[in-house]
Design an enzyme around this catalytic site. Structure first.
Site, short mmCIF file in Angstrom:
data_model
loop_
_atom_site.label_atom_id
_atom_site.label_comp_id
_atom_site.label_asym_id
_atom_site.label_seq_id
_atom_site.Cartn_x
_atom_site.Cartn_y
_atom_site.Cartn_z
N HIS A 65 64.17 82.89 -12.10
CA HIS A 65 62.89 82.55 -12.26
C HIS A 65 62.32 81.66 -11.04
CE1 HIS A 65 59.75 81.09 -15.49
NE2 HIS A 65 59.23 80.58 -14.25
N HIS A 67 58.56 80.64 -8.51
CA HIS A 67 57.23 81.04 -8.27
C HIS A 67 57.10 81.11 -6.51
CE1 HIS A 67 55.41 80.46 -12.27
NE2 HIS A 67 56.64 80.12 -12.39
N GLN A 160 48.65 82.71 -15.05
CA GLN A 160 48.57 81.14 -15.04
C GLN A 160 47.59 80.40 -15.79
OE1 GLN A 160 50.78 78.70 -12.45
NE2 GLN A 160 50.22 77.81 -14.66
N HIS A 218 56.39 82.95 -20.12
CA HIS A 218 56.50 81.29 -20.12
C HIS A 218 56.11 80.94 -21.62
CE1 HIS A 218 56.33 81.70 -15.78
NE2 HIS A 218 56.48 80.31 -15.65
N GLU A 221 56.41 75.92 -23.14
CA GLU A 221 57.14 75.10 -21.93
C GLU A 221 56.28 73.79 -22.31
OE1 GLU A 221 56.24 75.92 -17.84
OE2 GLU A 221 57.64 74.20 -17.47
N ASP A 317 62.43 77.80 -10.77
CA ASP A 317 60.91 77.63 -11.12
C ASP A 317 60.18 77.46 -10.07
OD1 ASP A 317 58.81 77.95 -12.95
OD2 ASP A 317 59.07 76.12 -13.59
N TRP A 323 54.34 71.39 -8.36
CA TRP A 323 55.17 70.93 -9.77
C TRP A 323 56.53 70.35 -9.37
CZ3 TRP A 323 52.57 75.86 -9.43
CH2 TRP A 323 51.40 75.66 -10.04
#
Ligand code: FE2
Length: 421
Positions: A65, A67, A160, A218, A221, A317, A323
């Protein structure tokens, strides 16, 4: 009888097997991109022969996982000073105004190279499909093709801003299926209402079956103990018989559910056998931000899921984005953090955490038919400066050699420390 001639011979390795705690001594011969033979003291010659001096031979790491579309953008256009998910979303909204095909491709390939040099040869990346031009998705599909000789990349169509967050999003995610995304994603806890969240999960399952794709959502979360979309994903997986093709990413709210509900849910999860993907590096920093003390750890119930026999794999992630500005792509860092945050410090528990960045990841990505060091399989493996799983995790050992489909892709010299007193 002539001695066999191979392309590559690895001498004196310690070979890790999925279900054996201790590695076994073996030589490994490689020819035509495949594992040709495995045995101690193999006869034969090779164009390249490497003496592994008893180092650990493992199947490659699997990044379940990440991005890649936002990777390597930390600080652009500004740093996330609060460290929250929501400031991150605001910063990404600004940064993605500048997204171009070249920008996405250049950063994705650079990140994949960093990962590969640290032993990662299978990656599942999400691509944000909330933008009308689908530039992130197109960029990652191009990269999937460009790196296929040395890296297996799966691309998830990830909405998203939610499938029902704006009118065009539902059409965009189906367009992503037509363009060739491997996996369909979702974010039910970020839809405008609980009802939209449930509806989005049903739509994801419809599209996955229509286009014959995997699912990776997702899911929950958030620290909200009332976020309960995992039960919906699980019910859809049971009813569609889609179990092992489904992954629930994050599920951090599961760590906040009351025990009566959590244990009921654990029983239902056993029926579906869906996969869980855990991202301990980022969730230990993002979650619990609104707590005073005691502060929650922002993790799903990893140990309990593992004890129930559920398949769990791990991801970064984010690698250097709005983030999570840290991260190097090293999967041993991820497993090391998981050991701490989930308190999986028993010897067999730590071995299980190693399996989460290797074999379990291959199961999540549904690539088991091309994974593992067995005669006849593609010759993709790594050599670690370690003697076993525990040693590799404790020292986050250097990956000495990375071999992808029979080719020596990368090598790293060991750092030399000297006592100078
Ligand atoms: Fe994610």
């Amino acid at each position: 009888m002539s001695t066999p001639a191979y392309a590559l011979l690895l001498r004196n390795g310690r070979l890790l097997k999925a279900n054996a705690p201790e590695p076994i001594a073996a030589d490994i011969a490689i020819a035509d991109g495949k594992i040709a033979a495995i045995a101690p003291n193999l006869p034969g010659t090779a164009q390249l022969e490497l003496d592994l001096e008893g180092k650990l031979v493992s199947p490659p790491f699997v990044e379940s996982h990440v991005h890649l579309d936002s990777a390597l953008t930390a600080g652009e256009p500004r740093w996330n000073e609060s460290g929250t998910l929501f400031e991150g979303i605001e910063i990404w909204r600004d940064r993605k105004q500048d997204l171009t095909l070249e920008d996405v491709k250049q950063r994705a390939v650079e990140t994949l190279k960093q990962q590969a040099m640290q032993g990662v040869l299978f990656v599942r990346s999400h691509a944000d499909v909330s933008e009308a031009n689908l530039v992130a998705l197109q960029g990652l599909l191009d990269v999937r093709e460009a790196v296929k000789d040395w890296m297996t990349l799966q691309v998830v169509a990830f909405p998203q801003d939610g499938i029902y967050g704006s009118p065009q999003n539902e059409g965009l995610i189906e367009e992503a299926m037509r363009l060739g995304a491997d996996v369909i994603g979702g974010i039910p806890h970020y839809e405008l209402t609980r009802e939209d969240g449930v509806r989005s999960i049903h739509r994801i399952f419809e599209l996955a079956q229509k286009y014959d794709r995997l699912i990776d959502i997702h899911c929950d979360e958030i620290d909200d103990d009332n976020s309960r979309f995992l039960e919906v994903v699980n019910a859809c997986a049971i009813r569609s018989n889609y179990g092992s093709k489904v992954s629930a990413s994050h599920t951090t709210a599961f760590g906040s559910y009351n025990n009566a509900y959590a244990y009921k849910l654990l029983g239902f999860l056993r029926r579906s056998q869906i996969n869980f993907i855990v991202n301990p590096l980022i969730n230990i920093t993002l979650q619990g931000r609104l707590d005073s003390y005691p502060k929650r750890r922002g993790l799903t119930r990893v140990k309990e899921l593992w004890q129930q026999g559920m398949n769990i794999s791990l991801g970064h992630d984010c690698v250097q984005d709005c983030w999570y500005s840290l991260g190097t792509g090293n999967m041993l860092d991820v497993a090391f953090m998981l050991i701490h945050v989930s308190q999986m410090t028993g010897r067999s528990e730590m071995d299980a955490c190693y399996n989460m960045v290797t074999w379990n990841g291959a199961k999540t990505l549904d690539v088991e038919n091309q994974y593992g060091i067995e005669v006849g399989n593609p010759a993709s493996l790594i050599v670690l400066d370690a003697i076993d799983r525990f040693d590799a995790l404790r020292r986050r050992s250097t990956v000495r050699y990375v071999i992808s489909k029979g080719n020596l892709l990368a090598s790293t010299e060991l750092p030399q420390m000297q006592w100078r007193a």
